[in-house]
Design a protein around this motif. Structure first.
Motif, PDB file in Angstrom:
ATOM      1  N   VAL A 106       2.870  -6.750  -4.902  1.00 17.42           N
ATOM      2  CA  VAL A 106       2.342  -5.614  -5.659  1.00 17.42           C
ATOM      3  C   VAL A 106       1.282  -4.911  -4.831  1.00 17.42           C
ATOM      4  O   VAL A 106       0.511  -5.548  -4.110  1.00 17.42           O
ATOM      5  CB  VAL A 106       1.760  -6.079  -7.029  1.00 17.42           C
ATOM      6  CG1 VAL A 106       0.659  -7.109  -6.847  1.00 17.42           C
ATOM      7  CG2 VAL A 106       1.245  -4.895  -7.822  1.00 17.42           C
ATOM      8  N   LEU A 107       1.257  -3.581  -4.917  1.00 16.55           N
ATOM      9  CA  LEU A 107       0.254  -2.771  -4.223  1.00 16.55           C
ATOM     10  C   LEU A 107      -0.697  -2.168  -5.238  1.00 16.55           C
ATOM     11  O   LEU A 107      -0.268  -1.646  -6.280  1.00 16.55           O
ATOM     12  CB  LEU A 107       0.931  -1.649  -3.431  1.00 16.55           C
ATOM     13  CG  LEU A 107       1.483  -2.029  -2.053  1.00 16.55           C
ATOM     14  CD1 LEU A 107       2.510  -1.008  -1.586  1.00 16.55           C
ATOM     15  CD2 LEU A 107       0.347  -2.152  -1.039  1.00 16.55           C
ATOM     16  N   LEU A 108      -2.000  -2.234  -4.934  1.00 18.04           N
ATOM     17  CA  LEU A 108      -3.026  -1.655  -5.793  1.00 18.04           C
ATOM     18  C   LEU A 108      -3.927  -0.753  -4.966  1.00 18.04           C
ATOM     19  O   LEU A 108      -4.240  -1.071  -3.812  1.00 18.04           O
ATOM     20  CB  LEU A 108      -3.892  -2.734  -6.454  1.00 18.04           C
ATOM     21  CG  LEU A 108      -3.219  -3.798  -7.299  1.00 18.04           C
ATOM     22  CD1 LEU A 108      -2.906  -5.024  -6.442  1.00 18.04           C
ATOM     23  CD2 LEU A 108      -4.118  -4.207  -8.458  1.00 18.04           C
ATOM     24  N   PRO A 109      -4.376   0.377  -5.521  1.00 21.69           N
ATOM     25  CA  PRO A 109      -5.343   1.195  -4.791  1.00 21.69           C
ATOM     26  C   PRO A 109      -6.652   0.437  -4.635  1.00 21.69           C
ATOM     27  O   PRO A 109      -7.071  -0.299  -5.538  1.00 21.69           O
ATOM     28  CB  PRO A 109      -5.508   2.430  -5.671  1.00 21.69           C
ATOM     29  CG  PRO A 109      -5.036   2.021  -7.027  1.00 21.69           C
ATOM     30  CD  PRO A 109      -4.017   0.950  -6.828  1.00 21.69           C
ATOM     31  N   SER A 126      -1.728 -17.004  -8.009  1.00 25.12           N
ATOM     32  CA  SER A 126      -1.415 -18.406  -8.306  1.00 25.12           C
ATOM     33  C   SER A 126       0.042 -18.590  -8.713  1.00 25.12           C
ATOM     34  O   SER A 126       0.586 -19.693  -8.608  1.00 25.12           O
ATOM     35  CB  SER A 126      -2.339 -18.936  -9.408  1.00 25.12           C
ATOM     36  OG  SER A 126      -2.042 -18.344 -10.665  1.00 25.12           O
ATOM     37  N   PHE A 127       0.673 -17.493  -9.177  1.00 26.84           N
ATOM     38  CA  PHE A 127       2.087 -17.560  -9.540  1.00 26.84           C
ATOM     39  C   PHE A 127       2.995 -17.191  -8.369  1.00 26.84           C
ATOM     40  O   PHE A 127       4.198 -17.017  -8.528  1.00 26.84           O
ATOM     41  CB  PHE A 127       2.388 -16.605 -10.701  1.00 26.84           C
ATOM     42  CG  PHE A 127       1.699 -16.980 -11.991  1.00 26.84           C
ATOM     43  CD1 PHE A 127       1.326 -18.280 -12.259  1.00 26.84           C
ATOM     44  CD2 PHE A 127       1.430 -16.007 -12.942  1.00 26.84           C
ATOM     45  CE1 PHE A 127       0.684 -18.622 -13.437  1.00 26.84           C
ATOM     46  CE2 PHE A 127       0.793 -16.335 -14.139  1.00 26.84           C
ATOM     47  CZ  PHE A 127       0.418 -17.646 -14.382  1.00 26.84           C
ATOM     48  N   GLY A 128       2.407 -17.046  -7.178  1.00 26.67           N
ATOM     49  CA  GLY A 128       3.207 -16.750  -5.995  1.00 26.67           C
ATOM     50  C   GLY A 128       3.551 -15.287  -5.830  1.00 26.67           C
ATOM     51  O   GLY A 128       4.533 -14.940  -5.154  1.00 26.67           O
ATOM     52  N   ILE A 129       2.735 -14.413  -6.425  1.00 28.48           N
ATOM     53  CA  ILE A 129       2.922 -12.969  -6.302  1.00 28.48           C
ATOM     54  C   ILE A 129       1.822 -12.445  -5.374  1.00 28.48           C
ATOM     55  O   ILE A 129       0.638 -12.586  -5.679  1.00 28.48           O
ATOM     56  CB  ILE A 129       2.846 -12.276  -7.672  1.00 28.48           C
ATOM     57  CG1 ILE A 129       3.943 -12.810  -8.589  1.00 28.48           C
ATOM     58  CG2 ILE A 129       2.943 -10.757  -7.527  1.00 28.48           C
ATOM     59  CD1 ILE A 129       3.748 -12.445 -10.050  1.00 28.48           C
ATOM     60  N   THR A 130       2.202 -11.874  -4.258  1.00 33.35           N
ATOM     61  CA  THR A 130       1.215 -11.400  -3.285  1.00 33.35           C
ATOM     62  C   THR A 130       0.821  -9.951  -3.580  1.00 33.35           C
ATOM     63  O   THR A 130       1.502  -9.234  -4.312  1.00 33.35           O
ATOM     64  CB  THR A 130       1.762 -11.504  -1.855  1.00 33.35           C
ATOM     65  OG1 THR A 130       2.984 -10.747  -1.760  1.00 33.35           O
ATOM     66  CG2 THR A 130       2.043 -12.953  -1.501  1.00 33.35           C
ATOM     67  N   HIS A 131      -0.286  -9.529  -2.983  1.00 31.92           N
ATOM     68  CA  HIS A 131      -0.780  -8.182  -3.220  1.00 31.92           C
ATOM     69  C   HIS A 131      -1.429  -7.624  -1.957  1.00 31.92           C
ATOM     70  O   HIS A 131      -1.876  -8.378  -1.083  1.00 31.92           O
ATOM     71  CB  HIS A 131      -1.793  -8.157  -4.369  1.00 31.92           C
ATOM     72  CG  HIS A 131      -3.053  -8.914  -4.075  1.00 31.92           C
ATOM     73  ND1 HIS A 131      -3.168 -10.282  -4.274  1.00 31.92           N
ATOM     74  CD2 HIS A 131      -4.254  -8.507  -3.566  1.00 31.92           C
ATOM     75  CE1 HIS A 131      -4.374 -10.679  -3.922  1.00 31.92           C
ATOM     76  NE2 HIS A 131      -5.050  -9.625  -3.486  1.00 31.92           N
ATOM     77  N   THR A 132      -1.485  -6.297  -1.890  1.00 27.25           N
ATOM     78  CA  THR A 132      -2.156  -5.584  -0.812  1.00 27.25           C
ATOM     79  C   THR A 132      -2.851  -4.376  -1.426  1.00 27.25           C
ATOM     80  O   THR A 132      -2.340  -3.780  -2.385  1.00 27.25           O
ATOM     81  CB  THR A 132      -1.157  -5.103   0.264  1.00 27.25           C
ATOM     82  OG1 THR A 132      -0.405  -6.219   0.742  1.00 27.25           O
ATOM     83  CG2 THR A 132      -1.883  -4.434   1.426  1.00 27.25           C
ATOM     84  N   TYR A 133      -4.011  -4.020  -0.876  1.00 24.52           N
ATOM     85  CA  TYR A 133      -4.720  -2.830  -1.327  1.00 24.52           C
ATOM     86  C   TYR A 133      -4.429  -1.669  -0.375  1.00 24.52           C
ATOM     87  O   TYR A 133      -4.376  -1.854   0.840  1.00 24.52           O
ATOM     88  CB  TYR A 133      -6.231  -3.091  -1.386  1.00 24.52           C
ATOM     89  CG  TYR A 133      -6.590  -4.200  -2.339  1.00 24.52           C
ATOM     90  CD1 TYR A 133      -6.175  -4.161  -3.668  1.00 24.52           C
ATOM     91  CD2 TYR A 133      -7.339  -5.301  -1.915  1.00 24.52           C
ATOM     92  CE1 TYR A 133      -6.492  -5.175  -4.555  1.00 24.52           C
ATOM     93  CE2 TYR A 133      -7.663  -6.319  -2.798  1.00 24.52           C
ATOM     94  CZ  TYR A 133      -7.232  -6.257  -4.110  1.00 24.52           C
ATOM     95  OH  TYR A 133      -7.545  -7.268  -4.983  1.00 24.52           O
ATOM     96  N   ALA A 148       9.505  -4.989   1.871  1.00 22.17           N
ATOM     97  CA  ALA A 148      10.846  -5.182   1.314  1.00 22.17           C
ATOM     98  C   ALA A 148      10.789  -5.820  -0.075  1.00 22.17           C
ATOM     99  O   ALA A 148      11.662  -5.586  -0.913  1.00 22.17           O
ATOM    100  CB  ALA A 148      11.676  -6.049   2.262  1.00 22.17           C
ATOM    101  N   ASN A 149       9.754  -6.631  -0.314  1.00 19.78           N
ATOM    102  CA  ASN A 149       9.633  -7.314  -1.607  1.00 19.78           C
ATOM    103  C   ASN A 149       8.608  -6.652  -2.539  1.00 19.78           C
ATOM    104  O   ASN A 149       8.212  -7.242  -3.548  1.00 19.78           O
ATOM    105  CB  ASN A 149       9.267  -8.778  -1.404  1.00 19.78           C
ATOM    106  CG  ASN A 149       7.910  -8.966  -0.731  1.00 19.78           C
ATOM    107  OD1 ASN A 149       7.450  -8.075  -0.013  1.00 19.78           O
ATOM    108  ND2 ASN A 149       7.277 -10.111  -0.948  1.00 19.78           N
ATOM    109  N   THR A 150       8.163  -5.437  -2.195  1.00 22.37           N
ATOM    110  CA  THR A 150       7.225  -4.732  -3.073  1.00 22.37           C
ATOM    111  C   THR A 150       7.949  -4.301  -4.331  1.00 22.37           C
ATOM    112  O   THR A 150       8.912  -3.532  -4.279  1.00 22.37           O
ATOM    113  CB  THR A 150       6.618  -3.503  -2.368  1.00 22.37           C
ATOM    114  OG1 THR A 150       5.944  -3.918  -1.185  1.00 22.37           O
ATOM    115  CG2 THR A 150       5.635  -2.796  -3.302  1.00 22.37           C
ATOM    116  N   LYS A 151       7.502  -4.780  -5.467  1.00 23.31           N
ATOM    117  CA  LYS A 151       8.170  -4.498  -6.736  1.00 23.31           C
ATOM    118  C   LYS A 151       7.392  -3.499  -7.585  1.00 23.31           C
ATOM    119  O   LYS A 151       7.982  -2.763  -8.390  1.00 23.31           O
ATOM    120  CB  LYS A 151       8.331  -5.816  -7.522  1.00 23.31           C
ATOM    121  CG  LYS A 151       9.159  -5.695  -8.796  1.00 23.31           C
ATOM    122  CD  LYS A 151      10.603  -5.364  -8.495  1.00 23.31           C
ATOM    123  CE  LYS A 151      11.454  -5.379  -9.760  1.00 23.31           C
ATOM    124  NZ  LYS A 151      11.611  -6.733 -10.332  1.00 23.31           N
TER     125      LYS A 151
END
Length: 408
Positions: A106-109, A126-133, A148-151
């Motif tokens: 997931v991407l967040l501003p 903790s649920f194995g979901i990565t993020h980037t700002y 590729a895995n950005t949902k």
């Protein structure tokens, strides 16, 4: 012996046969409170479906009251489906949990609402979901960080606290190009500043979901916690409803009643607080202690051109919320800035906004961002939310506190 006397009084009261006349209309809709919902027979119990709002099955799945509020909110924001949550943050969480799974990204501003970032760094991680700002003011930065895995991509217009207004249209178009779901925190816009499900005005561009802290403008009283998630997509709507069901998330009928009562005046309140905020933000532009004003509708504010294109595309004043921030001179000290906030009499120190009382909060931007935003001047940021006090009285309050505490 009459039938009335064949059972105990308590039984008679519980199973009382009187039904009031159906024809009753008043300014406010009736409020229904229920956990248990009665079925006329077993067949009806087995056949009823709550997901399409055609029937009632249990209190957590909806009542006439919650269905009514959901439909009115759809009218406000331009959506088709809506679910209600106990707070704005829970709305963000429901939106995320409905579409994300282990292995997703997931991407967040970087200027997004702090608790949403904390959610990504906590439960989602903790649920194995990565993020980037990403830098919300740079659509290319967003495009470069889509994997590729950005949902899911979160959007905010404007950014939290620092109030930069992004090129929302370009950000959404970027996500559409990469087939990534978009979710907009629409609390600031409230369905009034712009239409998130019709960004270009011709039906060709829409966000996929909005999350809205009904705690703010839809409530307007500073006394209700509630949120909503909305979409026009039938498939997303079903995911949201099933996530709500599995998590047991619902809202109380008394809170629904409060929002329904306040909703008819949201346009008047939003515009009044908007006008006060613009007056105060303009006043700050003339103050030597202020090095930058961050209000999307004020020329020179970061992203003002993007706000104008989206919120005032045909000219005129456009719409903006009663919320703005100022950057006070780095020549001051944090002690002086805190004393200024403490010296204010009408502005109360407190989180949230959209209520009747004006609020003030000093923030440490350096601790909230990955790097100091290029569009912000160095200094001490203070955010203001305007209530319904006289703009002149609020300006006098700012002036007396600034005179006492912000000498440089």
């Amino acid at each position: 012996m009459s039938e009335k006397n064949t059972s105990h009084t308590s039984t008679q009261l519980i199973h009382h046969g009187y039904t009031p006349p159906a024809e009753f209309q008043a300014p406010q809709p009736g409020i229904f409170k229920a956990s248990t919902v009665f079925f006329p027979n077993v067949a009806a119990m087995r056949q009823r479906e709550w997901k399409d709002k055609s029937a009632y099955t249990y209190g957590t799945h909806g009542t006439p009251s919650s269905f009514t509020l959901e439909e009115r909110l759809c009218t406000l924001e331009g959506g088709k489906h809506c679910v209600l949550t106990p707070s704005g943050l829970s709305a963000l969480a429901v939106a995320a949990f409905a579409v994300l799974k282990t292995g997703d990204h997931v991407l967040l501003p970087d200027n997004s609402y702090g608790p949403n970032k904390t959610l990504a760094e906590g439960e989602l991680q903790s649920f194995g979901i990565t993020h980037t700002y990403y830098d919300a003011m740079n659509p290319k930065d967003l495009a470069d960080k889509i994997q590729a895995n950005t949902k899911l991509v979160w959007l905010e217009a404007p950014g939290s606290v620092s109030m930069e207004f992004p090129d929302l249209i370009a950000l959404v178009q970027t996500c559409k190009t990469h087939s990534v779901i978009t979710a907009l925190d629409n609390t600031w816009g409230a369905g009034l500043a712009f239409k998130p499900f019709d960004l270009l005005g011709d039906g060709s561009l829409s966000v996929d979901m909005t999350a809205h802290a009904l705690t703010k403008y839809p409530s307007g009283g500073g006394d209700v916690l509630m949120g909503s998630v909305m979409t026009c997509d039938d498939g997303l709507a079903m995911k949201l409803k099933l996530t709500m069901m599995r998590l047991g998330i619902c809202v109380g009928p008394n809170d629904v009643e409060s929002i329904l009562r306040s909703l008819p005046t949201i346009t008047l309140r939003y515009e009044a607080q908007d006008q006060t905020a613009r007056k105060l933000a303009t006043w700050w532009q003339s103050q030597t202690a202020c090095v930058q004003v961050m209000h999307p509708a004020i020329e020179g504010s970061p992203g003002h051109a993007h706000w104008k294109a989206l919120c005032a595309p045909h000219g005129g004043a456009g719409h903006a919320a009663g919320l703005f921030s100022v950057m006070l001179s780095p020549k001051l000290t944090q002690t002086q800035v805190d004393a200024f906030c403490d010296t204010l009499k009408l502005f109360k120190i407190g989180y949230s906004w959209g209520g009747p009382v004006s609020l003030v909060v000093p923030y440490n931007i350096a601790s909230m961002r990955s790097d100091w935003p290029a569009q912000l001047q160095p200094g001490f940021l203070v955010r203001f939310s305007t209530g319904f006090e006289s703009a002149d009285d609020l300006m006098a309050d700012l002036s007396q506190a600034a005179t006492r505490c912000l000498n440089i």
